[in-house]
Design an enzyme around this catalytic site. Structure first.
Site, short mmCIF file in Angstrom:
data_model
loop_
_atom_site.label_atom_id
_atom_site.label_comp_id
_atom_site.label_asym_id
_atom_site.label_seq_id
_atom_site.Cartn_x
_atom_site.Cartn_y
_atom_site.Cartn_z
CB CYS A 176 -0.98 -0.04 1.17
SG CYS A 176 -2.34 1.14 1.04
CG HIS B 55 -3.37 -3.88 3.20
ND1 HIS B 55 -2.49 -3.26 4.07
CD2 HIS B 55 -3.94 -2.89 2.47
CE1 HIS B 55 -2.55 -1.95 3.88
NE2 HIS B 55 -3.42 -1.70 2.92
CD GLU C 11 -0.77 -5.91 5.70
OE1 GLU C 11 -1.33 -4.81 5.87
OE2 GLU C 11 -0.46 -6.34 4.56
#
Length: 273
Positions: free
Chosen positions: A103, A232, A234
């Site tokens: 990001c 994302h 994660e």
């Protein structure tokens, strides 16, 4: 041996704990390090095997997001040695280590010129990320196609991915058509937004949440060791992260976790064997 991962923090970054968590689950030994600790010489890139620029609101999430941070790092010198921080980054890449930018971290990599790094010319800005076509912040899950011919270390073994995005400036743009053609021919376009019904790259909103050229969601450098993406990974580190986890069977090893395990396994095979 567990690879050492440096997870950057500070100046608006807000995904560092989540990123460190998934790296730990993946088998790495993560350490959250404030940017100022690197610039003051209190921490050193040479002591780590993987560098992560997490998501968040690095110097704001508006036109020019990550631009201030890129300017700061381009011209920064390590307080204790006087060496250029950019030289440390280039040495990190040359040493065969891994970098991932997520990001705002992706925005930082392109504005530093570490991506796309065509022909190894790191530092040259050829692509960027700008305002979403929707004119607003997008927070949704997206379907992604993985380029199986890409050299990207992180996406080995994947065909499709489903990750969340949350950004106001995620539209991938290129300097000119020649740059785009070279990214295509080199397999450096790693991820593309796809329509969930056809599985094909799309410009249709909201499946392509920002209007990126050729539906690009992530790219890598020619080595496959520097990777930047807007979604994302994660944020999908556990089955319960999935929006339909009560209605679908989600494997314990989520795609987000597997992506980071790929990095850990690569480092064990190359630098730590």
């Amino acid at each position: 041996m567990r690879p050492r991962a440096l997870v950057l923090s500070g100046y608006g970054i807000n995904c560092e704990r989540e990123t460190a968590h998934v790296l730990r689950l993946a088998g790495a030994d993560p350490e959250i390090v404030h940017l100022s600790e690197l610039l003051y010489g209190e921490k050193h890139l040479r002591d780590y095997h993987l560098l992560c620029f997490p998501g968040g609101f690095l110097d704001g999430d508006h036109l020019g997001a990550a631009q201030a941070a890129a300017h700061r790092l381009r011209h920064a010198r390590i307080r204790t040695s006087g060496e250029r921080f950019m030289d440390h980054l280039l040495e990190f890449i040359k040493a065969g280590k891994l970098i991932i930018g997520i990001c705002n971290g992706f925005q930082l990599l392109v504005k530093l010129g570490l991506l796309p790094g065509l022909e190894g010319r790191y530092g040259e800005r050829l692509v960027s990320l700008t305002y979403n076509d929707s004119g607003r912040f997008e927070d949704r899950w997206v379907s992604l196609r993985v380029n199986r011919d890409s050299p990207c270390v992180f996406t080995r073994g994947f065909k499709r991915l489903y990750f969340p995005v949350r950004h106001g400036e995620g539209k991938f743009v290129v300097r000119d058509r020649d740059v785009l053609e070279r990214l295509i021919s080199g397999g450096q376009i790693v991820l593309q937004y796809t329509h969930p019904e056809t599985g094909e790259p799309t410009q249709e909103y909201p499946y392509n949440p920002n209007g990126s050229v050729m539906a690009v969601a992530g790219i890598c450098d020619p080595t496959g060791r520097v990777f930047g993406l807007m979604p994302h990974p994660e944020a999908f580190n556990h089955p319960t992260n999935h929006p339909r986890w009560r209605r679908e069977t989600i494997p314990p090893e989520t795609p987000g976790l597997r992506l980071f395990k790929n990095a850990v396994e690569y480092l064990r095979e190359t630098l730590l064997s």
